[in-house]
Design an enzyme around this catalytic site. Structure first.
Site, PDB file in Angstrom:
ATOM      1  N   HIS A   1     -12.401  -4.207   8.141  1.00  0.00           N
ATOM      2  CA  HIS A   1     -12.823  -4.017   6.747  1.00  0.00           C
ATOM      3  C   HIS A   1     -14.111  -3.189   6.666  1.00  0.00           C
ATOM      4  CE1 HIS A   1     -10.096  -7.410   5.860  1.00  0.00           C
ATOM      5  NE2 HIS A   1     -10.267  -7.184   4.577  1.00  0.00           N
TER       6      HIS A   1
ATOM      7  N   GLU B   1       0.807  -1.227   0.000  1.00  0.00           N
ATOM      8  CA  GLU B   1       0.000   0.000   0.000  1.00  0.00           C
ATOM      9  C   GLU B   1       0.837   1.273   0.000  1.00  0.00           C
ATOM     10  OE1 GLU B   1      -0.990  -2.702   1.624  1.00  0.00           O
ATOM     11  OE2 GLU B   1      -2.997  -3.039   0.817  1.00  0.00           O
TER      12      GLU B   1
END
Ligand SMILES: Cc1ncc(C[n+]2csc(CCOP(=O)(O)OP(=O)(O)O)c2C)c(N)n1
Lengths: 323, 322
Positions: free
Chosen positions: A129, A60
């Protein structure tokens, strides 16, 4: 006007901009053959090839850093963070690099970068999430924060984001990708900082963004049966915020409910509240109410998960208390 | 196999079967909507957890991943509590709040599965410091995927573990894919194990479908770690039989490739046949073991289904204080 899915609207925006400007490219995880976790990039690898649809390792910080570096050197990347929760791994590149460079360098460098990501609860994917982390980015000067609710807004705003010379956090919500909405065939752009009244009303303003707009609309419908007329105000972009339109709406209705899926502590909702009190206090006939998510990591169990975020009923109740 | 007793081998077989049957059941339950959210089956990879956990002690720690059911079972996880968690029930490992990706158990020294790819790798460093500080010769077994090895935290953590000679065994489960991304396209070196050179630790490649190879590699690494020789990196070459999750048709990989692994490299079938051939068990014994395991999995479903939902009032009360 054709009705298309929210995710298709995003796809169209990307295609139109990639066709228009060869400097636009995509970079992120599983955006190639897989077409992205929510299939927004379906077919784009075939259309543009691996140089413009760059499928990356799980890295990321590098995905974001690559976006910053390419933006500084003449390209207009869209860096994707699959879930906003994983932005944590790329925070330096977003907060200390992307958001700061233009200001630090006295406007000599620009970062025309779009950071596309997705957040929110409702899919049973639990605490790592499901977060609504927009307040983090809202808090950092130098970033624009866009959170479209409808397919129409998603397309028009994404096109604007791609053309903008500054870094934009473009945050979607995982429950609305399949929502259908009208999108015109001809090209259009929606400027940042222009709110949209999703429903006109006279008794109270409901400020809501992203997926919460739909809860607010349902609440407004229910309240109409009781003779209460709600105005549903969708800011569309949180930074810049169309504060003037919000104040006008409050001046018209004299009441305000602010709805957000994120928990209230340190939130965008609290800040909006403070800003309205500061500039429209004299027009308010009742205190402002905030309807927000609970201060909790989002649980897996569906009943608990649903209890953690606001719904139509919570908005209805809040409105009734003010009227 | 030196170091492996007959009992060990039967235990490994039981673990393999337990994971296989449990995972088959969870997929069924997912397809009927009883389990929801994300489910990442461990089918095809059973040998890694089974061999690795057999090579460490009860008191040693493990750090798990989003694909963690197998690790949890191999470390002694309670099927009832696991299944109840997957059904979101109050009797589950996380009171129904965590689901598949967040199972943990302090008693069993399972430091938690993780929804963040690579999220557990730095945690293993801290657990490694604890083991080193207390000086009782405990070790940490840290599981992660080939995909996770590309995130920065992998490099920072292995470097630090090596600098401080921490007793951590890094075990990369290279199942060839990270969602749709093949490790051949995402890892710049030939093998993930090559990276051990940069961090001055042993790097070992094993057939991740053979639990005895894994057992041996982890046993050696653990022995060294207990003596203060620091961390190791083991790469287990394995394969996931299903897509990334039950709804993923895995269109990004060739059918022949998956068929090859399923027919030639099935760890459960191969190990069963091996133990029968070497007369460690009889066919009949395997059938009995399998039946017993299937029953206990069914039992766990019953337990989960009959368990109460989490108490909403209690949850709302608790939330006020965080
Ligand atoms: C930091 C982070 N990035 C991306 C994801 C989305 N994601 C979940 S699993 C996965 C693939 C992981 O691959 P690997 O580490 O090889 O493990 P495997 O799934 O193959 O067992 C990805 C990209 C995530 N959960 N966390």
């Amino acid at each position: 006007m054709a009705e298309i899915e929210y995710r298709e609207a995003l796809r169209q925006a990307i295609i139109e901009e990639m066709d228009r400007d060869p400097k636009v490219f995509l970079i992120g995880e599983d955006i190639g053959v897989y077409g992205g976790a929510f299939r927004v990039y379906k077919g784009l690898l075939d259309k543009y090839g691996p140089d413009r649809v760059i499928n990356t390792p799980i890295s990321e910080a590098a995905i974001l850093g690559a976006g910053v570096g390419a933006a500084l050197t003449g390209y207009r990347p869209i860096s994707e963070i699959m879930f906003i929760d994983f932005a944590t791994l790329a925070m330096d590149q977003i907060v200390n690099q992307a958001a700061k460079i233009r200001y630090m360098t006295g406007d000599s460098l620009n970062v025309p970068l779009v950071i596309r990501t997705q957040g929110g609860a409702g899919r049973g994917v639990a605490a790592q999430h499901s977060q609504s982390l927009e307040a983090w980015f809202y808090h950092v000067p130098g970033l624009k924060v866009v959170m479209p609710s409808t397919a129409y807004d998603a397309k028009g705003l994404l096109k604007t984001a791609i053309r903008d010379d500054n870094p934009t956090m473009f945050i979607e919500q995982k429950m609305i990708y399949l929502n259908q909405g009208e999108v015109p065939a001809e090209e259009y752009l929606i400027p940042f900082g222009s709110a949209d009244i999703k429903r006109e009303g006279t008794d109270i303003t409901i400020f809501a963004y992203s997926a919460m707009v739909f809860e607010a609309l349902k609440a407004a419908e229910e309240l109409e049966k009781e003779g209460i007329s709600c105005e549903v105000f969708d800011p569309r972009t949180l930074v810049p915020l169309d504060e003037q339109a919000l104040i006008e709406s409050v001046k018209k209705t004299n009441r305000l409910v602010i709805v957000s899926e994120a928990c209230q502590r340190g939130s965008v909702a609290s800040d909006i509240c403070a800003r309205v009190v500061d500039s429209a206090f004299d027009w308010l006939d009742a205190p402002i109410k905030v309807v927000a998510g609970l201060n909790t990591p989002i649980p897996y169990n569906s009943t608990l998960e649903q209890a953690s975020i606001p719904h139509q009923a919570d908005i209805v109740e809040a409105v009734r208390k003010l009227i | 196999m030196p170091g492996l007793t007959k009992t060990d081998r039967i235990t490994i077989l039981k673990t393999l079967l337990k994971i296989r049957r449990f995972e088959e059941k969870t997929i069924q339950l997912y397809q009927t909507g009883k389990i929801w959210g994300y489910l990442h089956p461990y089918l095809g990879e059973e040998a890694v957890a089974s061999g690795a956990c057999q090579a460490i002690k009860k008191d040693d720690y493990i750090v798990s991943t989003h694909r963690g059911h197998g690790h949890c079972i191999a470390k002694g996880g309670d099927l009832n509590k696991m299944m109840a968690e997957l059904l979101g029930k109050s009797t589950g490992y996380c009171k129904g709040r965590g689901g598949s990706m967040h199972i943990a158990d302090t008693h069993l020294k399972i430091l938690g599965a993780n929804g963040i790819v690579g999220g557990g790798i730095p945690i293993s460093v801290g657990a490694g410091f604890s083991c080193k500080l207390e000086g009782r010769g405990r070790v940490v077994l840290c599981f992660f995927g080939d995909g996770a090895a590309n995130n920065g935290v992998f490099h920072e953590s292995l470097n630090m573990a090596s600098v401080f000679k921490l007793p951590v065994i890094y075990i990369c489960e290279n199942n060839l894919y990270a969602i749709s991304m093949c490790s051949k396209d995402s890892v710049a070196c030939e093998d993930v194990a090559d990276r051990s050179d940069s961090y001055s630790m042993p790097g070992i490649i094993v057939d991740g479908t053979d639990p005895e190879q894994i057992f041996k590699a982890v046993s050696d690494a653990a022995r060294g770690a207990r003596k203060g020789r620091g961390p190791s990196l083991i790469e287990a070459k394995t394969y996931r039989f299903t897509g990334h999750h039950p709804n993923d048709p895995a269109e990004y990989r060739k059918k022949e490739e998956a068929d090859y692994y399923k027919s030639e490299k099935d760890p459960v079938t191969n190990y069963t046949q091996k133990l029968i051939k070497e007369k460690v068990v009889t066919k009949k014994q395997v059938q009995d073991i399998d039946r017993e395991i299937t029953d206990s999995v069914e039992e766990s479903v019953k337990f989960a289904e009959q368990s109460p939902e989490p108490d909403l009032e209690q949850f709302l009360e608790e939330v006020k204080h965080i």
